[in-house]
Design a protein around this motif. Structure first.
Motif, PDB file in Angstrom:
ATOM      1  N   ILE A 116      -7.059  43.181   4.677  1.00 42.03           N
ATOM      2  CA  ILE A 116      -5.926  42.272   4.934  1.00 42.03           C
ATOM      3  C   ILE A 116      -6.510  40.979   5.618  1.00 42.03           C
ATOM      4  CG2 ILE A 116      -3.586  42.239   6.238  1.00 42.03           C
ATOM      5  CD1 ILE A 116      -3.345  45.313   5.286  1.00 42.03           C
ATOM      6  N   GLU A 117      -7.317  41.279   6.733  1.00 40.33           N
ATOM      7  CA  GLU A 117      -7.485  39.964   7.359  1.00 40.33           C
ATOM      8  C   GLU A 117      -8.502  39.144   6.580  1.00 40.33           C
ATOM      9  OE1 GLU A 117      -8.754  37.136  10.127  1.00 40.33           O
ATOM     10  OE2 GLU A 117      -6.988  38.720   9.974  1.00 40.33           O
ATOM     11  N   GLY A 118      -9.390  39.454   6.006  1.00 42.90           N
ATOM     12  CA  GLY A 118     -10.148  38.784   4.875  1.00 42.90           C
ATOM     13  C   GLY A 118      -9.242  38.121   3.845  1.00 42.90           C
ATOM     14  N   CYS A 119      -8.134  38.569   3.291  1.00 46.54           N
ATOM     15  CA  CYS A 119      -7.389  37.996   2.351  1.00 46.54           C
ATOM     16  C   CYS A 119      -6.565  36.937   3.355  1.00 46.54           C
ATOM     17  CB  CYS A 119      -6.168  38.791   1.809  1.00 46.54           C
ATOM     18  SG  CYS A 119      -7.007  40.064   0.775  1.00 46.54           S
ATOM     19  N   ARG A 120      -6.155  37.194   4.497  1.00 43.68           N
ATOM     20  CA  ARG A 120      -5.517  36.160   5.332  1.00 43.68           C
ATOM     21  C   ARG A 120      -6.419  35.117   5.474  1.00 43.68           C
ATOM     22  NH1 ARG A 120      -5.356  33.801   9.744  1.00 43.68           N
ATOM     23  NH2 ARG A 120      -7.287  34.840  10.619  1.00 43.68           N
ATOM     24  N   GLN A 121      -7.790  34.944   5.705  1.00 45.35           N
ATOM     25  CA  GLN A 121      -8.647  33.953   5.909  1.00 45.35           C
ATOM     26  C   GLN A 121      -8.647  33.337   4.594  1.00 45.35           C
ATOM     27  OE1 GLN A 121     -12.322  35.137   7.731  1.00 45.35           O
ATOM     28  NE2 GLN A 121     -11.332  36.751   9.295  1.00 45.35           N
TER      29      GLN A 121
END
Length: 339
Positions: A116-121
């Motif tokens: 989820i954090e990777g997608c946000r970045q």
């Protein structure tokens, strides 16, 4: 009443909990999660839209996370996919993950925190995925993760080899460390040929734990590079992954062009010196295997180099002019300053 599927080692209820977790922790409030297929409407504003896709995993780096450090490996998986899409001149749109394990438990949620954090970045929507509980194939603690992503670009804006010209300047953008390549060798060097563990503190690494360097997540370059693509300032991009400089930089070169790079033009993360020392690896071989401190190399017109460099270094990004493109008999790379 007994559940025959659960008795065989598969708990379908745990999969439902994972879907609920993703729904509650993503900003995408569509009804994608839980459907049979993820849906995504192609955005407006593209004259000749071309979809560009990539799929990848994180290799044997996952073996270093079985001690519980699972919250960054999902970032690695997203990064390996979206950075490849970016290298074609495209904006990542969406991502799907596949996680397989012997037992679906809290580790899956920890992995998904990273996804989820990777997608946000990356500015990408997580529109679906699959969690497969596979007893007898995996142990309860082991797992694998793979990802699939799709991006978009106008057909005329796709970065092709033919865009790179004689005299183009090469700009390297810093990596966050080893990223997600070469970990079979990394594990051999530190844990088989030497008696280190993830908590070992090396003086060469300022007495920080080795695991802090080995588990540093792969940098996602979308926010740095996408504005430059929109301004049409980039001729070519090489994503420095497996195969290091020698394999990846020639992939953006047209016939008859070579990349001339001075390896003394940028500082190296200390982990590369440590790998070279304890692995007794020749410096030239290091550039065949690792990113050596640069996760992406851009080819830009010499008249745009200063603007590109200023844009990249306006925030926390570190970027340097590292060389140029010159005519040559073959598409190759010449490293100057390598012992």
């Amino acid at each position: 009443m007994s559940n025959p599927y659960k008795d065989a080692g598969v708990d379908v209820e745990s999969g439902y909990k994972i879907s609920k977790f993703v729904k509650e922790n993503t900003s995408d409030k569509s009804l994608n999660i839980g459907n049979f297929g993820g849906m995504y409407e192609i955005p407006e504003g593209y004259r000749k839209p071309v979809l560009i896709s990539s799929n990848d995993g994180v290799g044997t780096k996952i073996l270093l996370t079985e001690n519980g450090a699972l919250d960054t490996i999902g970032i690695d998986c997203v990064a390996m996919c979206v950075n490849d899409i970016l290298a074609q001149g495209a904006r990542p749109l969406y991502f799907l993950d596949y996680i397989s394990t012997g037992k679906v438990d809290e580790k899956i949620e920890q992995i998904l925190v990273g996804v989820i954090e990777g997608c946000r970045q990356a500015g990408a929507d997580l529109i679906g995925g699959e969690t497969a509980e596979m007893p007898d194939v995996y142990s309860d603690t082991s797992y694998d993760i793979a990802g699939f992503s799709v991006g978009i670009a106008d057909k005329d804006d796709i970065l092709l080899k033919e865009n790179v010209k004689d005299g183009d300047v090469l700009i390297g953008i810093a990596s966050s460390g080893l990223h997600s390549n070469g970990y079979s060798l990394i594990r051999k060097i530190f844990f088989k040929d030497n008696t280190f563990d993830m908590h070992s503190k090396l003086s060469e690494l300022d007495d920080k734990e080795l695991g802090e360097y080995l588990l540093s997540p792969t940098k996602i370059y979308v926010q740095d590079v996408l504005p430059l693509l929109r301004k049409k300032l980039i001729h070519g991009i090489a994503h420095i992954t497996g195969g290091g400089f020698y394999e990846n930089i020639p992939r953006m070169l047209p016939a008859g062009m070579a990349a001339f790079i001075d390896v003394n033009k940028w500082p190296k993360n200390k982990i590369f010196d440590v790998v070279k020392k304890y692995g007794n690896i020749k410096e030239d071989d290091m550039y065949h295997i690792f990113n050596m401190g640069l996760g992406m190399v851009l080819a830009v017109d010499s008249s745009s180099a200063s603007e590109v460099l200023a844009n990249l270094n306006s925030a926390d990004t570190q970027a340097w002019i590292i060389g140029d493109i010159q005519q040559s008999q073959e598409s190759s790379i010449k490293l100057m300053g390598v012992e």
